[in-house]
Design a protein around this motif. Structure first.
Motif, PDB file in Angstrom:
ATOM      1  N   PRO A  41     -77.262   6.889 104.032  1.00 43.85           N
ATOM      2  CA  PRO A  41     -77.411   5.237 104.507  1.00 43.85           C
ATOM      3  C   PRO A  41     -75.945   4.954 104.831  1.00 43.85           C
ATOM      4  CG  PRO A  41     -78.257   5.663 102.273  1.00 43.85           C
ATOM      5  CD  PRO A  41     -77.581   7.015 102.450  1.00 43.85           C
ATOM      6  N   PHE A  50     -81.368   7.298 106.991  1.00 45.60           N
ATOM      7  CA  PHE A  50     -81.779   6.535 106.005  1.00 45.60           C
ATOM      8  C   PHE A  50     -81.207   5.103 106.233  1.00 45.60           C
ATOM      9  CE2 PHE A  50     -82.459  10.018 103.016  1.00 45.60           C
ATOM     10  CZ  PHE A  50     -83.443  10.037 102.475  1.00 45.60           C
ATOM     11  N   GLU A  51     -81.693   3.850 105.825  1.00 41.51           N
ATOM     12  CA  GLU A  51     -81.162   2.796 106.165  1.00 41.51           C
ATOM     13  C   GLU A  51     -80.356   2.237 105.071  1.00 41.51           C
ATOM     14  OE1 GLU A  51     -82.928   0.153 108.238  1.00 41.51           O
ATOM     15  OE2 GLU A  51     -83.695   1.917 108.990  1.00 41.51           O
ATOM     16  N   ASP A  54     -81.255   1.626 101.521  1.00 40.73           N
ATOM     17  CA  ASP A  54     -82.002   2.763 100.841  1.00 40.73           C
ATOM     18  C   ASP A  54     -81.397   3.187  99.540  1.00 40.73           C
ATOM     19  OD1 ASP A  54     -84.047   2.420 102.725  1.00 40.73           O
ATOM     20  OD2 ASP A  54     -83.600   4.316 103.960  1.00 40.73           O
ATOM     21  N   THR A  71     -86.836   8.227  99.559  1.00 40.61           N
ATOM     22  CA  THR A  71     -86.723   6.808  98.992  1.00 40.61           C
ATOM     23  C   THR A  71     -88.132   6.222  98.772  1.00 40.61           C
ATOM     24  OG1 THR A  71     -85.526   4.678  99.518  1.00 40.61           O
ATOM     25  CG2 THR A  71     -86.408   5.990 101.439  1.00 40.61           C
ATOM     26  N   GLY A  74     -88.832   0.628 101.977  1.00 43.72           N
ATOM     27  CA  GLY A  74     -88.451   0.609 103.367  1.00 43.72           C
ATOM     28  C   GLY A  74     -89.192   1.452 104.169  1.00 43.72           C
ATOM     29  N   ASN A  76     -88.726   4.295 105.522  1.00 43.86           N
ATOM     30  CA  ASN A  76     -88.531   5.849 105.169  1.00 43.86           C
ATOM     31  C   ASN A  76     -89.142   5.855 103.806  1.00 43.86           C
ATOM     32  OD1 ASN A  76     -86.835   6.848 107.307  1.00 43.86           O
ATOM     33  ND2 ASN A  76     -85.111   5.658 106.504  1.00 43.86           N
ATOM     34  N   ALA A  77     -89.913   5.119 103.202  1.00 42.26           N
ATOM     35  CA  ALA A  77     -90.444   4.910 101.914  1.00 42.26           C
ATOM     36  C   ALA A  77     -91.474   6.513 101.936  1.00 42.26           C
ATOM     37  CB  ALA A  77     -91.145   3.894 101.540  1.00 42.26           C
TER      38      ALA A  77
END
Lengths: 505, 258
Positions: A41, A50-51, A54, A71, A74, A76-77
């Motif tokens: 992140p 990743f954000e 995250d 994660t 978001g 990427n979940a």
């Protein structure tokens, strides 16, 4: 780079059993962590990443080799389903177990393990395990192996894995199918990095698709990728594409499948071992492959000449006794349809490439082919007779001076297949003039191209043929053309080339 | 063809008595040779092996459509189906020449084009080639006009035009990439008509193309779109393109300036 969509439904079958056979310590969660992650992140790594917001968790695989980073919210979940209620999303647990299964399979084949973080200097991913990051790919890719900077003196390199977070919108028959396919492909890139530092597209992607097929043939990736090779057999196996790897690069897996079926699947591992022994420079993989095949009492040139034949046994012409075991699952080779009297000047035949032609015989007749004005011994000309949908006779032309000639007798409804190929592994293309047709057509064509050597005979001749599993001595009829008049015929005994994949009954 | 006179006569005799036929005599490449005064005048194009491999060239002609619209009496807007079978091409380039009646397709395969002076320009996807240098045996060259030029302002040749032949391979046949940022694109003379902020965005550079056959003339040219017009506007404005985008349909505005 990742694999693309698949069409085939697959069973988990043997590899689930393999996974179950592994020692199965309880899946372990190792808690939350936000630091020390490569596509971390807030870190401006190449996407996907990743954000910044995250919350990234980790799960260590049952075998302990991998650490999976994921994660729950978001873009990427991961899918949050947790049927066993152990607090870890089932998808993440599946990824961890499948990577273990793939790793066990490659170890069983004798391959080196991927280089783990702990085997190189620096901190990568927070511990010594091999890292797998579950992320949302913005394009059609769905997995990637990325090499770190860390290579040892023997060019053995570390890296990490990116895997699509949920495969949403991808056309896989199931999430399990997707994970096993992408994991087996991408992890083989990590295996490759343990042997060589650089990347040759055809070698890397071709053997990765091959490895995925070896891991679980039901995933069907070879059958999905190979058509791109069979559509363009005139492209060279020794020349890389510019820019991103294209479909042909992945489709070249069929060449490694051929080698594996012909020489045994250890041949691919032996190739990687040879590359490593030669200094880990995979750009020189064809020289390494030739050395490996020499140890098998063959050569790259011999193998390629045989590949030319195997590729005819695809689609409805498949014959597991003569070609690929699963050739029926492949499309038929793309050939150029021609008519009697066909000629082409200065054909361009690249190293390790073949030009195929097909001619429908509407009557019972003798048909010939000649490749003219190219003295290189690396040029090959092969004729095959298809009768009632089966390739029943394969004949290689014999050289006379700068020309190759062969003839076959065909019945009405038969198909003549002609292959012109180049067994060189490098260098410029070979540029023969090509003539296909009746003996008279070919005689005219030869004369037009200034060729005064042997003329095609009117019976199966001019080369070495193999029928029903046996090579046989061949006696060629050599016709000498005297302009417009008498045609003198002489019979010569020709040295046969080995047809190492002889048709069987 | 590489026939000696003796065997050419032999072939003729065979044809007279009906012993065979060779339709390759009428191939476009041979017609081209004849039209240019014979094959002896054709320059050998270097690096053709590398071109075939790197550009993924084919030996059958691409007969995709070219449509012209005439504006203001002397300016053409040509729409070329340069899709080539897709992003991984399955078809060759579309070859064309500039005429007073519009942009005319020339039915050549990529292989034949290496031996033909009949074409000026070729299109496939975002690659535009001229018939010169490593691209063809001709001497068609391109020059980019000053950055502040617009199409209408280019009315004559100026001294600052730097005409280039196609040199997307070095003398040792190493590939020269364009500057788009997208890997794999050849650095052609007109390659700067686009950039890649995330899609094929138009730079609206204006070029002058120097033709040599049948006589020396000059064409000013601007590529206006690679996608459909609406998709191109979105790409140029945002750096991303909606789907369907109509990718590979080139819209080229051009006019003779002499």
């Amino acid at each position: 780079m990742g694999i693309h969509r698949l069409k085939r439904l697959a069973a988990l079958g043997a590899c689930l059993a393999l996974a179950a056979a592994c020692s199965e310590p309880r899946v372990q969660r190792v808690g939350l962590a936000r630091a020390e992650i490569r596509p971390a992140p807030g870190v401006a790594s190449a996407p996907p990443r990743f954000e910044a917001a995250d919350e990234v968790e980790q799960l260590d695989s049952p075998g302990g080799f991998f650490r999976v980073h994921y994660t729950r919210s978001g873009p990427n979940a991961v899918p949050l389903t947790d049927r066993d209620g152990d607090g870890t999303p089932d998808y993440v647990a599946t990824v961890a177990r499948d990577f273990d299964a793939v790793l066990a399979f490659y170890a069983e084949l004798g391959y080196r393990r991927p280089v783990r973080d702990g085997e190189i200097s620096g901190d990568h991913g927070g511990d010594d395990r091999f890292d797998v990051y579950l992320l949302d790919f913005p394009n059609s890719a769905d997995g990637a192996y990325r090499a770190d900077d860390g290579c040892d003196a023997a060019n053995s390199c570390s890296g990490y894995m990116l895997l699509e977070n949920d495969f949403d919108g991808r056309r896989y028959p199931s999430l399990d199918h997707a994970v096993r396919l992408v994991a087996s492909h991408e992890l083989f890139h990590a295996v490759q990095a343990a042997y060589a530092a650089d990347a040759s597209g055809i070698l890397h992607e071709g053997t990765a698709v091959w490895a995925s097929e070896a891991f679980e043939a039901q995933t069907g990736d070879l059958e999905y990728q190979a058509p791109a090779y069979l559509k363009q057999p005139e492209r060279s196996l020794s020349q890389e594409t510019q820019g991103t790897f294209d479909a042909f690069t992945y489709g070249s897996a069929l060449f490694f499948q051929f080698l594996s079926e012909r020489e045994g699947r250890d041949v691919v591992r032996e190739l990687w071992e040879r590359i490593a022994a030669d200094g880990g420079e995979s750009k020189a993989w064809l020289a390494a492959l030739d050395a490996v095949l020499q140890a098998h009492d063959s050569s790259l040139a011999d193998a390629f000449a045989e590949l030319v034949v195997w590729n005819l046994y695809t689609g409805e012409r498949a014959d597991p006794d003569r070609g690929y075991a699963r050739g029926a699952a492949l499309p038929e080779l793309t050939e150029r349809k021609v008519e009697p009297g066909f000629s082409e000047d200065m054909l361009r035949v690249f190293p390790l490439a073949t030009r195929y032609y097909a001619l429908d015989s509407r009557t019972a007749q003798t048909l010939s082919a000649a490749a003219l004005n190219e003295p290189s011994d690396a040029l090959g000309l092969l004729l095959a007779r298809e009768h009632a949908g089966r390739i029943e006779l394969v004949q290689r032309a014999q050289r006379s001076g700068p020309s190759l000639t062969a003839s076959l007798e065909l019945a009405a409804g038969d198909v003549l297949h002609v292959a012109v190929y180049n067994t060189n592994a490098a260098g410029s293309s070979l540029r023969p003039d090509l003539c296909i047709g009746t003996p008279q057509d070919v005689a005219s064509c030869r004369a037009a191209h200034g060729d005064t050597t042997a003329q095609p005979a009117t019976r199966d001749s001019g080369g070495c043929s193999a029928v029903h599993g046996h090579t046989r001595p061949c006696v060629g009829l050599l016709w000498l053309l005297i302009p417009l008049a008498a045609v003198a015929r002489s019979r010569v005994v020709r040295r046969c080339t080995k047809l190492s994949q002889a048709p069987s009954a | 063809m590489r026939a000696t006179p003796f065997f050419a006569c032999l072939l003729a005799c065979y044809l007279v008595i009906g012993c065979g036929d060779d339709e390759s005599d009428s191939s476009p490449s041979d017609a081209s040779k004849a039209g240019s005064g014979g094959s002896a005048q054709l320059r050998d194009v270097p690096c053709t092996d590398q071109s075939v491999s790197a550009l993924v060239l084919f030996d059958t002609p691409n007969k995709a459509a070219i449509k012209d619209e005439l504006h203001d009496g002397d300016t053409f807007e040509s729409v070329i189906d340069a899709t080539g079978g897709g992003l991984t091409p399955t078809q060759g380039f579309v070859y064309a020449r500039f005429t007073d009646d519009g942009l005319r397709r020339v039915d050549l395969s990529d292989e034949q084009a290496f031996r033909s002076l009949d074409w000026d320009i070729a299109f496939r996807r975002y690659v535009i080639r001229l018939n010169s240098g490593v691209s063809g045996p001709g001497d068609v060259r391109g020059a980019r006009t000053r950055p502040d030029s617009d199409f209408d302002s280019v009315t004559e040749l100026t001294d600052d035009l730097n005409f280039r032949s196609e040199e997307y391979f070095t003398e040792s046949c190493d590939f020269v990439n364009d500057s788009s940022g997208l890997p794999g694109g050849p650095g052609t003379a007109l390659a700067s008509f686009w950039s890649y902020p995330g899609c094929v965005s138009m730079t609206h550079n204006v070029y002058v193309v120097e033709l040599t056959r049948p006589k020396k003339r000059h064409v000013k040219l601007e590529v206006q779109a690679y996608y459909s017009l609406a998709a191109q506007r979105a790409c140029d404005a945002t750096g991303s393109v909606p789907t369907p985008s109509g990718a590979g349909t080139l819209r080229v505005k051009w006019a003779f300036i002499d």
